[in-house]
Design an enzyme around this catalytic site. Structure first.
Site, PDB file in Angstrom:
ATOM      1  N   PHE A  94     -33.513  29.244  92.814  1.00  0.00           N
ATOM      2  CA  PHE A  94     -34.289  29.149  94.053  1.00  0.00           C
ATOM      3  C   PHE A  94     -35.632  29.842  93.947  1.00  0.00           C
ATOM      4  CE2 PHE A  94     -32.591  33.367  94.714  1.00  0.00           C
ATOM      5  CZ  PHE A  94     -33.446  34.003  95.618  1.00  0.00           C
ATOM      6  N   LYS A  95     -35.766  30.779  93.006  1.00  0.00           N
ATOM      7  CA  LYS A  95     -37.032  31.495  92.862  1.00  0.00           C
ATOM      8  C   LYS A  95     -38.186  30.548  92.509  1.00  0.00           C
ATOM      9  CE  LYS A  95     -34.919  35.414  93.506  1.00  0.00           C
ATOM     10  NZ  LYS A  95     -34.873  36.560  92.627  1.00  0.00           N
ATOM     11  N   ASP A  96     -37.875  29.376  91.969  1.00  0.00           N
ATOM     12  CA  ASP A  96     -38.934  28.426  91.612  1.00  0.00           C
ATOM     13  C   ASP A  96     -39.725  27.955  92.831  1.00  0.00           C
ATOM     14  OD1 ASP A  96     -38.543  28.303  88.812  1.00  0.00           O
ATOM     15  OD2 ASP A  96     -36.838  26.967  89.082  1.00  0.00           O
TER      16      ASP A  96
END
Length: 461
Positions: A111-113
């Site tokens: 999800f950090k993308d």
């Protein structure tokens, strides 16, 4: 739009200044001076739009005059062009009224993308326009580091140094950080846990002579732009399930509190969120705080969900700032108390927290059992972090649709998934050669002076 520090002693900044600054000079975190709201009609109008169009409408009020509409739309388009699902953040139904929000279709499968790809494009546009160069230092419990390296590798005006806890990330997470060959990225394995990495990062920001000398910038979730990017998928998923005409609840597996704080911002903006559920692993300081009102560090115990092995949840400070009626002095005192290992949340602030958030804890055994159960019930393969969210969400299901955030692809944690259910999740084809690539990594001591010397030595002039 102005941004103010949670500790009340730093100057107010514009969006662009706050983004490039990261941590405020008084040690606090930047938050908007006020939260823009979206009307019922504004939210309803998001239905049927692309993820990029929703992102523009949700984030635009926060950026002020930092970028023109055309510039910002181009930045958003570039940020999400590399995602491998047209919906960017698709929903999958697990059970009646329970949905999984897949946030792992970006370049590094986490999800950090969503935030890092956007912030990479924001930095590039801003720095190129100003002719500046910065040194980014980040701390990671696993996924932030690889997402930052992917977003900033090869850029001509940025050096990236990522601190990760030596021996405490998965092999896939480590290789994603250590195999890029670009000269401007540096993976540093620190002797300690994530809280040590995060502490040394904050020490660098609070050492103003060093900070100014290297042009230090931060991309951890201390950076407001990171939180802002994560607000978008709360809107996109809720609208898909009928918002604003019906309420939606969210369960968020979290360690550093950034992702669930983004949900809180979405709620403040007007999204009809009924429940925001904090899901923790065995390092359950957030759950214990919600139950007792005492934020007490008890040491980090390594787990199969390493991205959540945290005791100092930086973004919790942002929530406390609001719960204490934006009293920077009160927040400063809490953070000072934490240096001794704990602080107590006042009764009024605790009541506000409990009105806003629910919480739950998932043990290692329960995590394994949840992975196994969902292979059998729905065919869905969950990473350990997502499984924690699913298990805690199941304790809070009701008439309102519940969305659990799936924060990483199961292939990032193959050993844990295989041990739980006998399935060995494969990496997507574009990453299949990750295990054969050469690694570049430097093991470093948990020592501020040594880290600063290394950054000075390796950054480009």
């Amino acid at each position: 739009m102005q941004y103010i520090s949670t500790r009340g002693q730093a100057p107010a900044l514009s969006f662009e200044e706050a983004m490039l600054t990261g941590l405020a000079r008084d040690g606090g975190l930047y938050v908007p001076s006020e939260i823009p709201t979206m009307s019922h009609g504004d939210i309803a109008a998001l239905a049927g739009l692309s993820y990029e169009e929703i992102a523009f409408r949700v984030m635009r009020p926060f950026i002020g005059d930092a970028f023109t509409d055309d510039e910002f739309q181009e930045i958003i388009a570039k940020a999400y062009a590399g995602f491998r699902h047209d919906a960017r953040a698709p929903l999958v139904q697990l059970a009646p009224n329970h949905f999984l929000l897949e946030l792992f279709h970006g370049p590094t499968l986490a999800f950090k993308d969503f935030a890092m790809q956007l912030i990479g494009q924001l930095f590039q546009a801003s720095l190129s326009r100003a002719g500046k160069r910065v040194t980014i230092v980040g701390a990671t419990s696993g996924d932030t580091g690889s997402a930052a390296i992917e977003a900033f590798k090869g850029l001509s005006n940025v050096d990236v140094f990522i601190l990760f806890p030596h021996g405490r990330v998965s092999d896939i997470q480590r290789r994603q950080m250590t195999t890029p060959a670009d000269d401007n990225v540096h993976a540093l394995a620190l002797d300690g846990d994530f809280d040590d990495c995060q502490a040394r990062l904050k020490d660098m920001f609070n050492h103003f002579e060093f900070r100014d000398a290297v042009g230090l910038a931060g991309v951890n979730s201390i950076n407001w732009a990171r939180v802002l990017a994560q607000v978008v998928y709360f809107f996109s998923s809720a609208v898909s399930l009928g918002a604003p005409h019906r309420k939606v609840s969210f369960t968020v597996p979290t360690g550093n509190f950034g992702d669930i704080f983004a949900g809180y911002i979405a709620r403040k903006m007007g999204l009809p969120i009924e429940k925001l559920v904090i899901a923790t692993n065995q390092n359950d300081i957030l759950h214990r705080t919600m139950e007792t009102g005492s934020y007490t560090k008890s040491g980090v115990v390594p787990s199969i969900s390493p991205s959540m092995d945290i005791q100092v949840s930086s973004n919790f400070e942002r929530a406390l700032f609001d719960m204490y009626d934006r009293d920077g002095g009160a927040v400063s005192q809490l953070m000072e108390d934490l240096k001794s290992g704990s602080f107590n949340v006042s009764q009024g602030a605790l009541e506000r927290l409990r009105e806003t958030f629910a919480s739950g804890r998932c043990s290692e055994g329960e995590t394994m059992a949840t992975i196994k159960a969902h292979i059998e019930k729905s065919g869905e393969v969950l990473c350990p972090h997502s499984a924690i969210g699913v298990k805690v969400a199941e304790e809070h299901l009701g008439a309102t649709p519940m969305v659990t955030l799936a924060t990483a692809h199961p292939a990032k944690f193959p050993a844990a998934v295989s041990d739980a259910c006998g399935v060995n999740p494969a990496l997507p084809p574009h990453m299949a050669d990750l295990g054969s690539k050469s690694e570049r990594v430097t093991q470093v001591p948990n020592d501020l002076a040594a880290l600063e010397a290394l950054v000075h030595e390796r950054r480009a002039r």
